[in-house]
Design a protein around this motif. Structure first.
Motif, PDB file in Angstrom:
ATOM      1  N   MET A 152       0.838  -1.208   0.000  1.00 26.46           N
ATOM      2  CA  MET A 152       0.000   0.000   0.000  1.00 26.46           C
ATOM      3  C   MET A 152       0.872   1.257   0.000  1.00 26.46           C
ATOM      4  N   GLN A 189      -4.691   2.284   2.550  1.00 24.82           N
ATOM      5  CA  GLN A 189      -5.643   2.686   1.499  1.00 24.82           C
ATOM      6  C   GLN A 189      -7.032   2.449   2.067  1.00 24.82           C
ATOM      7  N   TRP A 190      -7.786   3.524   2.216  1.00 26.07           N
ATOM      8  CA  TRP A 190      -9.080   3.433   2.879  1.00 26.07           C
ATOM      9  C   TRP A 190     -10.183   3.595   1.837  1.00 26.07           C
ATOM     10  N   MET A 191     -10.677   2.462   1.384  1.00 22.76           N
ATOM     11  CA  MET A 191     -11.745   2.495   0.380  1.00 22.76           C
ATOM     12  C   MET A 191     -12.990   1.771   0.892  1.00 22.76           C
ATOM     13  N   GLY A 197     -16.956  -3.299  -0.953  1.00 26.66           N
ATOM     14  CA  GLY A 197     -15.568  -3.147  -1.370  1.00 26.66           C
ATOM     15  C   GLY A 197     -15.463  -3.270  -2.880  1.00 26.66           C
ATOM     16  N   SER A 198     -16.268  -4.190  -3.453  1.00 31.01           N
ATOM     17  CA  SER A 198     -16.259  -4.323  -4.912  1.00 31.01           C
ATOM     18  C   SER A 198     -16.970  -3.117  -5.521  1.00 31.01           C
ATOM     19  N   SER A 224      -6.429  -1.932   6.524  1.00 34.13           N
ATOM     20  CA  SER A 224      -5.305  -2.762   6.941  1.00 34.13           C
ATOM     21  C   SER A 224      -4.139  -1.891   7.347  1.00 34.13           C
ATOM     22  N   LYS A 272      -9.846 -12.145  12.190  1.00 29.46           N
ATOM     23  CA  LYS A 272      -9.852 -12.668  10.817  1.00 29.46           C
ATOM     24  C   LYS A 272      -9.430 -14.132  10.727  1.00 29.46           C
ATOM     25  N   THR A 275      -4.067 -13.612   7.943  1.00 31.03           N
ATOM     26  CA  THR A 275      -3.412 -12.292   8.049  1.00 31.03           C
ATOM     27  C   THR A 275      -3.596 -11.712   9.457  1.00 31.03           C
ATOM     28  N   THR A 280      -5.910  -5.077  10.912  1.00 25.95           N
ATOM     29  CA  THR A 280      -6.950  -4.564  10.000  1.00 25.95           C
ATOM     30  C   THR A 280      -8.090  -4.023  10.852  1.00 25.95           C
ATOM     31  N   ILE A 439      -9.109 -12.071  -2.268  1.00 31.03           N
ATOM     32  CA  ILE A 439     -10.130 -11.117  -1.808  1.00 31.03           C
ATOM     33  C   ILE A 439      -9.649  -9.662  -1.818  1.00 31.03           C
ATOM     34  N   TRP A 440      -8.522  -9.396  -1.180  1.00 32.21           N
ATOM     35  CA  TRP A 440      -8.322  -8.001  -0.771  1.00 32.21           C
ATOM     36  C   TRP A 440      -7.911  -7.040  -1.877  1.00 32.21           C
ATOM     37  N   THR A 443     -11.961  -9.491  -5.633  1.00 33.85           N
ATOM     38  CA  THR A 443     -12.202 -10.939  -5.694  1.00 33.85           C
ATOM     39  C   THR A 443     -12.009 -11.430  -7.135  1.00 33.85           C
ATOM     40  N   ASN A 445     -14.054 -12.843  -9.192  1.00 31.12           N
ATOM     41  CA  ASN A 445     -15.124 -12.397 -10.096  1.00 31.12           C
ATOM     42  C   ASN A 445     -14.979 -10.925 -10.459  1.00 31.12           C
ATOM     43  N   VAL A 446     -14.704 -10.133  -9.462  1.00 32.12           N
ATOM     44  CA  VAL A 446     -14.624  -8.693  -9.712  1.00 32.12           C
ATOM     45  C   VAL A 446     -13.440  -8.380 -10.632  1.00 32.12           C
ATOM     46  N   LEU A 449     -14.358  -9.445 -14.211  1.00 35.18           N
ATOM     47  CA  LEU A 449     -15.246  -8.467 -14.854  1.00 35.18           C
ATOM     48  C   LEU A 449     -14.480  -7.198 -15.193  1.00 35.18           C
TER      49      LEU A 449
HETATM   50  C1  LIG Z   1      -7.849  -9.070   5.442  1.00 36.37           C
HETATM   51  C2  LIG Z   1      -8.463  -7.998   4.607  1.00 36.37           C
HETATM   52  C3  LIG Z   1      -7.860  -6.754   4.555  1.00 36.37           C
HETATM   53  C4  LIG Z   1      -8.427  -5.732   3.809  1.00 36.37           C
HETATM   54  N1  LIG Z   1      -7.813  -4.503   3.796  1.00 36.37           N
HETATM   55  C5  LIG Z   1      -8.392  -3.491   3.119  1.00 36.37           C
HETATM   56  C6  LIG Z   1      -7.821  -2.175   3.136  1.00 36.37           C
HETATM   57  O1  LIG Z   1      -6.770  -1.946   3.716  1.00 36.37           O
HETATM   58  N2  LIG Z   1      -8.466  -1.177   2.500  1.00 36.37           N
HETATM   59  C7  LIG Z   1      -9.620  -1.390   1.821  1.00 36.37           C
HETATM   60  O2  LIG Z   1     -10.149  -0.442   1.254  1.00 36.37           O
HETATM   61  N3  LIG Z   1     -10.195  -2.618   1.792  1.00 36.37           N
HETATM   62  C8  LIG Z   1      -9.609  -3.670   2.419  1.00 36.37           C
HETATM   63  N4  LIG Z   1     -10.180  -4.914   2.389  1.00 36.37           N
HETATM   64  C9  LIG Z   1     -11.474  -5.073   1.779  1.00 36.37           C
HETATM   65  C10 LIG Z   1     -11.465  -5.779   0.439  1.00 36.37           C
HETATM   66  O3  LIG Z   1     -10.900  -4.946  -0.543  1.00 36.37           O
HETATM   67  C11 LIG Z   1     -12.917  -6.150   0.143  1.00 36.37           C
HETATM   68  O4  LIG Z   1     -13.323  -7.098   1.115  1.00 36.37           O
HETATM   69  C12 LIG Z   1     -13.092  -6.705  -1.233  1.00 36.37           C
HETATM   70  O5  LIG Z   1     -12.858  -5.709  -2.189  1.00 36.37           O
HETATM   71  C13 LIG Z   1     -14.505  -7.286  -1.430  1.00 36.37           C
HETATM   72  O6  LIG Z   1     -15.475  -6.379  -1.057  1.00 36.37           O
HETATM   73  P1  LIG Z   1     -16.656  -6.792  -0.057  1.00 36.37           P
HETATM   74  O7  LIG Z   1     -16.023  -7.365   1.158  1.00 36.37           O
HETATM   75  O8  LIG Z   1     -17.533  -5.645   0.134  1.00 36.37           O
HETATM   76  O9  LIG Z   1     -17.400  -7.969  -0.787  1.00 36.37           O
HETATM   77  P2  LIG Z   1     -18.617  -7.826  -1.805  1.00 36.37           P
HETATM   78  O10 LIG Z   1     -18.299  -6.763  -2.773  1.00 36.37           O
HETATM   79  O11 LIG Z   1     -19.868  -7.742  -1.040  1.00 36.37           O
HETATM   80  O12 LIG Z   1     -18.541  -9.230  -2.553  1.00 36.37           O
HETATM   81  C14 LIG Z   1     -19.221 -10.405  -2.107  1.00 36.37           C
HETATM   82  C15 LIG Z   1     -19.154 -11.447  -3.204  1.00 36.37           C
HETATM   83  O13 LIG Z   1     -19.846 -10.982  -4.325  1.00 36.37           O
HETATM   84  C16 LIG Z   1     -19.065 -11.115  -5.490  1.00 36.37           C
HETATM   85  N5  LIG Z   1     -19.369 -10.016  -6.401  1.00 36.37           N
HETATM   86  C17 LIG Z   1     -19.439  -8.698  -6.108  1.00 36.37           C
HETATM   87  N6  LIG Z   1     -19.763  -8.000  -7.220  1.00 36.37           N
HETATM   88  C18 LIG Z   1     -19.891  -8.910  -8.213  1.00 36.37           C
HETATM   89  C19 LIG Z   1     -20.245  -8.826  -9.593  1.00 36.37           C
HETATM   90  N7  LIG Z   1     -20.502  -7.647 -10.181  1.00 36.37           N
HETATM   91  N8  LIG Z   1     -20.340  -9.969 -10.311  1.00 36.37           N
HETATM   92  C20 LIG Z   1     -20.057 -11.160  -9.747  1.00 36.37           C
HETATM   93  N9  LIG Z   1     -19.715 -11.300  -8.462  1.00 36.37           N
HETATM   94  C21 LIG Z   1     -19.637 -10.190  -7.691  1.00 36.37           C
HETATM   95  C22 LIG Z   1     -17.639 -11.053  -5.025  1.00 36.37           C
HETATM   96  O14 LIG Z   1     -16.804 -11.753  -5.941  1.00 36.37           O
HETATM   97  C23 LIG Z   1     -17.759 -11.759  -3.681  1.00 36.37           C
HETATM   98  O15 LIG Z   1     -17.603 -13.135  -3.869  1.00 36.37           O
HETATM   99  C24 LIG Z   1      -9.605  -5.970   3.101  1.00 36.37           C
HETATM  100  C25 LIG Z   1     -10.208  -7.236   3.138  1.00 36.37           C
HETATM  101  C26 LIG Z   1      -9.641  -8.230   3.864  1.00 36.37           C
HETATM  102  C27 LIG Z   1     -10.294  -9.590   3.911  1.00 36.37           C
END
Ligand SMILES: Cc1cc2nc3c(=O)[nH]c(=O)nc-3n(C[C@H](O)[C@H](O)[C@H](O)COP(=O)(O)OP(=O)(O)OC[C@H]3O[C@@H](n4cnc5c(N)ncnc54)[C@H](O)[C@@H]3O)c2cc1C
Length: 571
Positions: A152, A189-191, A197-198, A224, A272, A275, A280, A439-440, A443, A445-446, A449
């Motif tokens: 980061m 990075q705070w998103m 997150g997606s 994180s 968690k 990690t 986090t 994931i982080w 994912t 899928n994301v 796409l």
């Molecule tokens: C240990 C850890 C540390 C992290 N640290 C950070 C950090 O420092 N800063 C930060 O900003 N984030 C952080 N994250 C967050 C991480 O970036 C998000 O968890 C990730 O982007 C997924 O977002 P979500 O959790 O909201 O899942 P969701 O977006 O709710 O996704 C749930 C499921 O839906 C699926 N999905 C979502 N949209 C679609 C689509 N359009 N089509 C098909 N499938 C889809 C995904 O693949 C997933 O399987 C961290 C996560 C973890 C686990």
């Protein structure tokens, strides 16, 4: 063996039986640089002498640390986790986090070896990123994910160099890229927020302007390495439209000059799956002072350079975990006997490990192709085709290496039998720490796409095919040519399928399989090319074996897509 009855008068010395019990020798790690034939051959092939010669010595030093002192400390520090203290003895809210012993050591080592700084070393030109990530590759598996804040930090430095003001650059970049622990900063990075997150465009954090500048209000759900000194955050300036376009990127320093928190609270550290050494946090921004980075709009686009960097970290860390798992599994296979032989001589066990080895070679080559393209781009030495390939490969390589890492490391655990399931071997932590890779940084899928729905990224398809075809031309041994041809065919089919898909539902449903096919087929062509190079330069046949083995594993994953049937199945 049944221990004798301790009260028996027949047995002689009752403690003798314990001396006769078999004790299994644990796996050991050697120098992680010297023990890696792919790394050695790759270095000789890709780096000119003036970069490779000094680097080799540094990598050997890091490889020794990673397989020795740091690995031992990692095992000894296994049960420690970061601790958050909300209040001091006098009732002041401090939200102080104490990190683990290994993290403190890892920071010193990372800064000394310039794990971020090397990427910005202009004297290395387009090789700076390669030199940096070869170090990351060796360092990462023994560092309890200290690579997370480093990645980061690297991403923030790159973002600020692209979008930051002269003042922001002057204040933060020298610290983020420092080689001195006393001045080194990390960045978060705070998103992600509770809304997603997606789908980060749903971000609810507000940016409000007052006489002195901007203040942020909202809740960040996954932050994180919250021990960082600064962060880049997404927030929506008041009055901006909904969605990703209405967000902007902000520069936030976590504490003021007196060490007080910048009107933010750390509510708790996440409990968690893995990690666990990475603190986090769930965090509330309650008027945190912030500065706009770039324009007050299009913050998600502004974050792209940062994601390009952190996804490169994700990819290399994925390969590094595969390599670590295999180094341990292969050591164990030499030491563990079953049915009168070491495991490594049992044909099915050897076949299982060879499959994992081939996956790791493929992942390595594609991850370092991504690094190479990034290095060229940062040095201003890439053409339009290479830049288009870089943009497409960033999500593709991230998703394929993460998936490979999870599957390889899961198999590594099984290769230890019951021992792989026992915590104080350190192996379960390796598996848990690997799982986050999918994931982080987005994912699977994301990322799929991201790569395939965005038509601007389609400009990378022709260069991808071009690169694969060049690999096929470079292969000479007949079986390598055939394998490379098989891979080029898979890429052609994937591109054709993609281009002929006009139904968005079908395209979305098939995106993961197309993405994985493109990435795995590219890996196979890179393997064939490298195998040929190894044959031509010393005659080492291990690359040849890796390429042919990879060719026998699933490469073309495309099947017919039927969203209707999916819906039916899911009720
Ligand atoms: C240990 C850890 C540390 C992290 N640290 C950070 C950090 O420092 N800063 C930060 O900003 N984030 C952080 N994250 C967050 C991480 O970036 C998000 O968890 C990730 O982007 C997924 O977002 P979500 O959790 O909201 O899942 P969701 O977006 O709710 O996704 C749930 C499921 O839906 C699926 N999905 C979502 N949209 C679609 C689509 N359009 N089509 C098909 N499938 C889809 C995904 O693949 C997933 O399987 C961290 C996560 C973890 C686990």
């Amino acid at each position: 063996m049944t221990p004798p009855d301790p009260d028996s008068t027949v047995a002689g010395n009752n403690s003798d039986w314990q001396d006769m019990l078999f004790t299994q020798a644990p796996p050991t790690l050697g120098n992680q640089f010297d023990d890696d034939p792919l790394l050695g051959s790759w270095l000789s092939r890709h780096l000119p002498g003036y970069v490779a010669t000094p680097l080799r010595e540094e990598l050997r030093e890091l490889g020794g640390f990673a397989g020795g002192e740091l690995y031992r400390l990692q095992l000894a520090d296994r049960l420690n986790e970061p601790v958050l203290t909300h209040w001091n003895a006098w009732g002041e809210r401090i939200d102080e986090i104490v990190v683990t012993r290994l993290w403190l050591e890892a920071e010193k080592l990372a800064v000394k070896h310039g794990l971020v700084a090397t990427g910005y070393d202009r004297s290395l030109g387009r090789y700076a990123r390669l030199a940096q990530f070869l170090k990351v590759y060796l360092f990462h598996p023994s560092s309890d994910w200290y690579a997370c804040p480093l990645g980061m930090t690297d991403g923030a430095a790159r973002s600020l160099l692209i979008s930051g003001s002269a003042e922001q650059q002057a204040r933060a970049v020298p610290r983020l890229t420092s080689r001195d622990v006393a001045t080194f900063w990390t960045s978060g990075q705070w998103m992600t927020e509770t809304t997603g997150g997606s789908d980060v465009g749903r971000c609810e954090t507000r940016a409000v302007r007052d006489g002195a500048g901007w203040r942020l209000y909202g809740r960040k759900w996954f932050t994180s390495a919250v021990t960082s000194q600064m962060a880049l955050a997404l927030a929506r300036p008041e009055g901006n439209p909904r969605g990703g376009d209405g967000l902007a990127m902000f520069y936030v320093e976590v504490r003021d000059a007196g060490g007080k928190l910048n009107r933010l609270r750390v509510d708790r550290l996440k409990d968690k799956l893995g990690t666990r050494k990475v603190p986090t946090a769930e965090m509330v921004l309650d008027g945190a002072r912030a500065e706009l980075v770039g324009a007050p709009l299009n913050g998600v686009c502004a974050m792209e350079p940062m994601l390009a960097v952190t996804r490169m970290w994700n990819s290399v860390c994925a390969v590094a975990f595969m390599r670590r798992g295999l180094a341990l599994a292969r050591s164990y296979a030499r030491r563990r006997q079953a049915f009168g032989q070491p495991l490594e001589r049992l044909p099915l066990h050897a076949d299982t490990l060879a499959g994992l080895e081939a996956e790791t070679w493929g992942a390595f080559l594609v991850a370092f192709l991504l690094v190479e393209l990034n290095g060229r781009h940062a040095a201003g030495e890439s053409d339009a085709q290479q830049r288009a390939l870089l943009r497409l490969l960033t999500p593709l390589v991230t998703l394929v290496t993460a998936k490979q890492a999870v599957s390889v490391v899961a198999e590594v655990i099984e290769s230890f039998g019951g021992a792989g399931y026992v915590e104080d071997t350190g192996l379960p932590q390796l598996l848990r720490d690997t799982h986050v890779l999918t994931i982080w940084e987005g994912t699977t899928n994301v990322l799929a796409l991201d790569a395939l729905l965005r038509t601007d990224l389609h400009a990378g398809l022709a260069p991808l095919l071009g690169r694969a075809s060049a690999c096929r031309r470079n292969a000479k041994a007949p079986r390598l040519v055939a394998a490379a041809q098989q891979a080029v065919g898979a890429i052609e089919r994937a591109v054709l399928t993609l281009e002929s898909m006009h139904d968005d539902t079908v395209l979305q449903a098939g995106a993961r399989r197309i993405a994985l096919t493109l990435a795995r087929a590219l890996q196979l062509t890179l393997l064939c090319e490298h195998a040929q190079w190894m044959l031509d330069n010393g005659g080492d046949r291990r690359g040849y074996a890796a390429a042919l083995r990879f060719a026998r594993q699933p490469v073309d994953l495309m099947t017919e897509v039927d969203p209707e049937a999916d819906r039916l199945l899911l009720g």
